[in-house]
Design an enzyme around this catalytic site. Structure first.
Site, PDB file in Angstrom:
ATOM      1  N   HIS A 252       0.837  -1.201   0.000  1.00 11.63           N
ATOM      2  CA  HIS A 252       0.000   0.000   0.000  1.00 11.63           C
ATOM      3  C   HIS A 252       0.870   1.248   0.000  1.00 11.63           C
ATOM      4  CE1 HIS A 252      -0.056   1.427   4.335  1.00 11.63           C
ATOM      5  NE2 HIS A 252       0.256   0.194   4.601  1.00 11.63           N
TER       6      HIS A 252
ATOM      7  N   ASP B 179       6.114   2.518   7.388  1.00 12.34           N
ATOM      8  CA  ASP B 179       4.768   2.078   7.029  1.00 12.34           C
ATOM      9  C   ASP B 179       4.070   3.125   6.189  1.00 12.34           C
ATOM     10  OD1 ASP B 179       2.266   0.972   6.869  1.00 12.34           O
ATOM     11  OD2 ASP B 179       1.828   1.075   9.017  1.00 12.34           O
TER      12      ASP B 179
ATOM     13  N   GLU C  73      -5.237   1.436   2.320  1.00 15.00           N
ATOM     14  CA  GLU C  73      -5.057   0.232   3.142  1.00 15.00           C
ATOM     15  C   GLU C  73      -5.294   0.568   4.600  1.00 15.00           C
ATOM     16  OE1 GLU C  73      -2.536  -2.523   5.737  1.00 15.00           O
ATOM     17  OE2 GLU C  73      -2.577  -0.354   5.569  1.00 15.00           O
ATOM     18  N   GLU C  74      -4.784   1.746   4.991  1.00 15.10           N
ATOM     19  CA  GLU C  74      -4.787   2.081   6.412  1.00 15.10           C
ATOM     20  C   GLU C  74      -6.201   2.145   6.992  1.00 15.10           C
ATOM     21  OE1 GLU C  74      -2.488   1.932   8.372  1.00 15.10           O
ATOM     22  OE2 GLU C  74      -0.599   2.348   7.362  1.00 15.10           O
TER      23      GLU C  74
ATOM     24  N   ASP D 284       4.300  -4.681   3.273  1.00 14.90           N
ATOM     25  CA  ASP D 284       3.698  -3.470   3.835  1.00 14.90           C
ATOM     26  C   ASP D 284       4.861  -2.667   4.402  1.00 14.90           C
ATOM     27  OD1 ASP D 284       2.401  -1.670   5.557  1.00 14.90           O
ATOM     28  OD2 ASP D 284       0.662  -2.970   5.770  1.00 14.90           O
TER      29      ASP D 284
HETATM   30 ZN   LIG Z   1       0.965  -0.321   6.444  1.00 10.41          ZN
END
Ligand SMILES: [Zn+2]
Ligand SMILES: *[C@@H]1O[C@H](CO)[C@@H](O)[C@H](O)[C@H]1NC(C)=O
Ligand SMILES: *[C@@H]1O[C@H](CO)[C@@H](O)[C@H](O)[C@H]1NC(C)=O
Ligand SMILES: *[C@@H]1O[C@H](CO)[C@@H](O)[C@H](O)[C@H]1NC(C)=O
Ligand SMILES: *[C@@H]1O[C@H](CO)[C@@H](O)[C@H](O)[C@H]1NC(C)=O
Ligand SMILES: *[C@@H]1O[C@H](CO)[C@@H](O)[C@H](O)[C@H]1NC(C)=O
Ligand SMILES: *[C@@H]1O[C@H](CO)[C@@H](O)[C@H](O)[C@H]1NC(C)=O
Ligand SMILES: *[C@@H]1O[C@H](CO)[C@@H](O)[C@H](O)[C@H]1NC(C)=O
Ligand SMILES: *[C@@H]1O[C@H](CO)[C@@H](O)[C@H](O)[C@H]1NC(C)=O
Ligand SMILES: *[C@@H]1O[C@H](CO)[C@@H](O)[C@H](O)[C@H]1NC(C)=O
Length: 720
Positions: free
Chosen positions: A362, A373, A410-411, A439
């Site tokens: 993502h 992230d 995605e989050e 990820d």
């Molecule tokens: Zn992530």
């Protein structure tokens, strides 16, 4: 919502996806090998010509350039189309035609928020709902920095006395009720760690609570020693964890289009099954200290609550409260709308149009940075596309289609990947071999992965071809070996639950692998979902020279290459067979814990499950013997038949009805634990039916469904 791979839990037995999020045990030194994993403390396995082209394409300096690009602008879900297009253009530029796949989904963004602690004497303290700007860390000083908030949180106000509820696990609430703590109408103060944050908020709501405040406690940090960021490796006291509070244990993706793609004009539900109704906000440990201290001496002390993980590292007794007339006021104003999101999708057509490998990461982050992230993974994915571009230049064409996916949103709840899988489900069901997910590619030096069993052996073989950049180890495999040598059942690979974009694939019957390099005890603290997950942190503490990024990228690239181009798909059916055996073993532990075991065995005939598992073992063994036969690999008809079986047997594990009460989860082998959200529950159907009280009719039905799925897989694999 990427699950954080934390090094705190040191269990060597529990699979890596557990209640303590990702498990990366400490390296063990000075213990002689006795495990199944074989030490191969050798130089790198020699690379073939194609492998060398792929591997040598990786350039740490270039990865750093991509990382810098992705981490210097707002790219929260649905807000940066130009970054999506930039990513697609990169793929296209390297010779992999790419375009944007757009969906219209429900998202919400923060408008204003406050949390104040009101003391009985009328004084009050306002929590700081943003991180301290740090001069040397440029993006923390941006005027458009994103404040503290929870994705999909409810708009609302609440003022009430509050209760410390531990990690907000269903068992924490049970304990509070047992201790006579009155929860109704109160606000929950919960520690991060353990269950997914959406589960904490759901549990608070289910207990009649009117708001939730979630704090990060240093007890869960990889180190508490030394100065705090930016001067040292410890946590910055103002850091706080944003994140989604969707109830992903019900379903993932756009809350308003469960099970079908969010295309313009799609009919929509109100999403009430997965959206919280009470407001929630995250706070820092600096602020949490005051909230906890105000409860000291009230209710039951943390020591007397006597639950593992209840007491943290702050200067407080972690008492339950409430403290009479000490209240919290929360105000949380969110703005909700149906918003476009953009996945960037690149495709390399294979010569076999009916076989497809998907690789995804993502792109969206909660903050301007996101260097770990998810953009360590994004930088790696761009470099992976470059590597395949180099190979394509030689005239190479893969046997199988390779699809590169840069997911959005995605989050918030795996939204971009879920909607895409829902749109292309028929084609994916027909052609998909595996989904490879990255990820957080890098947040520290230690490799970790969770996967479907059939992918574990090839993944380990690939690790012997990747140079490990840190410490004394020569290869990624050696580093893996040091960490997981005693994990006899699964060689260190955990089972997949949820928490990242593999979820929708796995629930369509597509095996997956999720890889990450993270820190464990002693490594610098990774500021998950905080402003300090920044490019500056990465270059100062995380991966100074981007060498771990390189290793992660080479691993993912070579794995994708072999899955896409080996004449025979490199699945290990013996490992799969052991996986199915583990499903049964885990289930029987539950069965055997019943005090009326004999009656249970009369109520439910378990022997069918045993037989099915044995038959699967036999089918797997026969299959492997067949493909190992002399001359097999030179028989194209046989290889092609075997590949179809390897592609299709995974789909047999899908029960189209899904689990009772959460029909999104259709894989009879794996679903996210309903009380945790991240960790995997094996054989979820029968397990949940038995656990949830005494409904043995339902349990029997689930046992029968599971048997039927396993036997369908046996039929597909059957040779001759
Ligand atoms: Zn992530
Ligand atoms: C690997 O390559 C080196 C140098 O080309 C060669 O000496 C060695 O025999 C090779 N090893 C294997 C196992 O093929
Ligand atoms: C999108 O991201 C890029 C790269 O980080 C950044 O330069 C740009 O300002 C962002 N766009 C918006 C609208 O925030
Ligand atoms: C811990 O808190 C108490 C009062 O709640 C205070 O007296 C003490 O100084 C604090 N200790 C530290 C190390 O801050
Ligand atoms: C709390 O406040 C109420 C009125 O606001 C007061 O009647 C009560 O005595 C207070 N309780 C305590 C324990 O201070
Ligand atoms: C909620 O609280 C905020 C801040 O205290 C206030 O501005 C707002 O009017 C409140 N809203 C409601 C519906 O009470
Ligand atoms: C790949 O295959 C698809 C489906 O056959 C086709 O539509 C597409 O044009 C092909 N792409 C390229 C670049 O050849
Ligand atoms: C349980 O099922 C097996 C076959 O699955 C059957 O052979 C056996 O007779 C059954 N046992 C009982 C008590 O019904
Ligand atoms: C399972 O395998 C046994 C032994 O090969 C066979 O007799 C039995 O019919 C198989 N059961 C099913 C349901 O396929
Ligand atoms: C090749 O494999 C096919 C399918 O298993 C089989 O029917 C055929 O006899 C094999 N041919 C040879 C030459 O072994």
């Amino acid at each position: 919502m990427a699950r954080r791979y934390s090094g705190i839990c040191l269990s060597l037995v529990v699979p890596l996806a557990t209640a303590c999020q990702h498990l990366i045990p400490e390296p063990i030194s000075g213990v002689s090998s006795g495990a199944m994993l074989k030490i191969r403390d050798t130089p790198l396995t020699n690379l073939t010509e194609n492998e060398a082209i792929l591997s040598n394409a990786f350039d740490a300096i270039e990865i750093e350039t991509w990382s810098s690009y992705y981490t210097h602008g707002d790219h929260i879900a649905g807000r940066n189309k130009s970054m999506a297009q930039w990513t697609a253009d990169k793929f296209t530029g390297y010779g992999i035609p790419a375009s944007l796949a757009e969906y219209e989904v429900l998202l919400n963004y923060p408008v204003s928020a406050s949390v104040s602690l009101n003391y009985p004497d009328g004084s009050k303290y306002d929590a700081q709902l943003f991180e301290d700007p740090v001069a040397e860390d440029e993006t923390t000083t941006y005027p458009d920095s994103i404040p503290a908030f929870h994705g999909y949180s409810a708009t609302g106000n609440a003022t009430a006395e509050y209760i410390y509820v531990g990690k907000g696990h269903v068992d924490d609430f049970k304990r509070l009720l047992q201790l006579g703590v009155d929860l109704k109408g109160k606000i929950a103060l919960a520690m991060y760690g353990g269950p997914f944050r959406g589960v904490k908020v759901k549990n608070a709501q289910a207990n009649g609570m009117v708001g939730a405040i979630l704090f990060t406690d240093p007890i869960t940090d990889s180190t508490q020693d030394g100065a705090s960021y930016p001067d040292g490796p410890a946590r910055h006291p103002s850091s706080l964890q944003r994140g989604s509070v969707l109830d992903l244990t019900k379903y993932t993706g756009d809350p308003t289009t469960p099970g079908y793609p969010s295309k313009p004009g799609a009919k929509r539900t109100d999403g009430h099954e997965v959206l919280p109704q009470i407001p929630s906000l995250p706070i820092s440990y600096r602020d949490a200290t005051l909230l906890l201290q105000a409860l000291d001496g009230y209710g039951v002390s943390g020591k007397d609550v006597s639950r593992d993980g209840w007491v943290g590292a702050l200067n407080a007794t972690y008492s339950t409260g409430p403290a009479p007339n000490t209240t919290i006021s929360i105000s949380n104003i969110m703005s909700s709308s149906i918003t476009p999101i953009w996945n960037a999708i690149g495709i390399i057509n294979g010569t076999h149009a009916d076989e497809t490998i998907i690789v995804g990461n993502h792109r969206d982050a909660w903050i301007i940075g996101g260097a770990g992230d998810p953009n360590s993974g994004t930088a790696v994915l761009v470099e992976l596309s470059k590597a395949f571009g180099e190979l394509l230049k030689t005239g190479w064409k893969p046997r199988r289609n390779i699809v590169l996916c840069s997911w959005d949103a995605e989050e918030y709840g795996l939204v971009g990947s879920t909607e895409w899988v829902e749109e292309y489900a028929p084609w994916l069901s027909e052609t998909a071999i595996s989904y490879i997910n990255v990820d957080i590619a890098v947040a520290g030096p230690k490799p970790g992965a969770a996967s479907s069993p059939e992918l574990r052996t090839v993944a380990q073989d690939i690790m012997t071809k990747v140079k490990y950049p840190k410490g004394d180890f020569k290869t990624l495999y050696d580093a893996w070996y040091a960490l997981y040598r005693f994990r006899l059942d699964d060689h260190g690979f955990g089972n997949l639950g949820s928490g990242s974009d593999y979820t929708a694939f796995l629930q369509l019957g597509i095996g997956a692998l999720d890889f990450s390099m993270q820190g464990s005890r002693g490594d610098p603290v990774y500021h998950y979902h905080s402003n300090y997950d920044s490019y500056h942190w990465m270059t100062k503490y995380g991966d100074k020279d981007f060498v771990s990024h390189t290793a992660a990228g080479q691993f993912l690239t070579l794995l994708t290459y072999h899955l896409a181009d080996d004449a025979l798909i490199p699945f290990d059916l013996d490992a799969m067979q052991k996986g199915v055996e583990q499903w049964l073993r885990n289930f029987l532990i539950l069965v055997n814990s019943f005090s009326d075991l004999e009656k249970l065995q009369r109520d439910i005939n378990f022997s069918g499950l045993h037989n099915a598992q044995k038959n699967f073992t036999q089918a797997a063994t026969d299959f492997t013997a067949w493909t190992n036969q002399e001359g097999f690999r030179s028989n194209d008809t046989a290889v092609s038949l075997a590949n179809k079986k390897l592609r299709d047997f995974q789909r047999a594990f899908i029960n189209p009805e899904g689990l009772p009460g959460r029909s999104f989860y259709k894989n009879v082998g794996y679903a996210p634990d309903v009380n945790d959200g991240y960790s995997a529950q094996t054989l979820p159907g029968p397990t949940e039916a038995l656990r949830n009280g005494e409904d043995r009719v339902a349990a029997r039905a689930q046992v029968e469904i599971t048997i039927a799925c396993i036997l369908k897989a046996v039929e597909i694999l059957k040779v001759g």
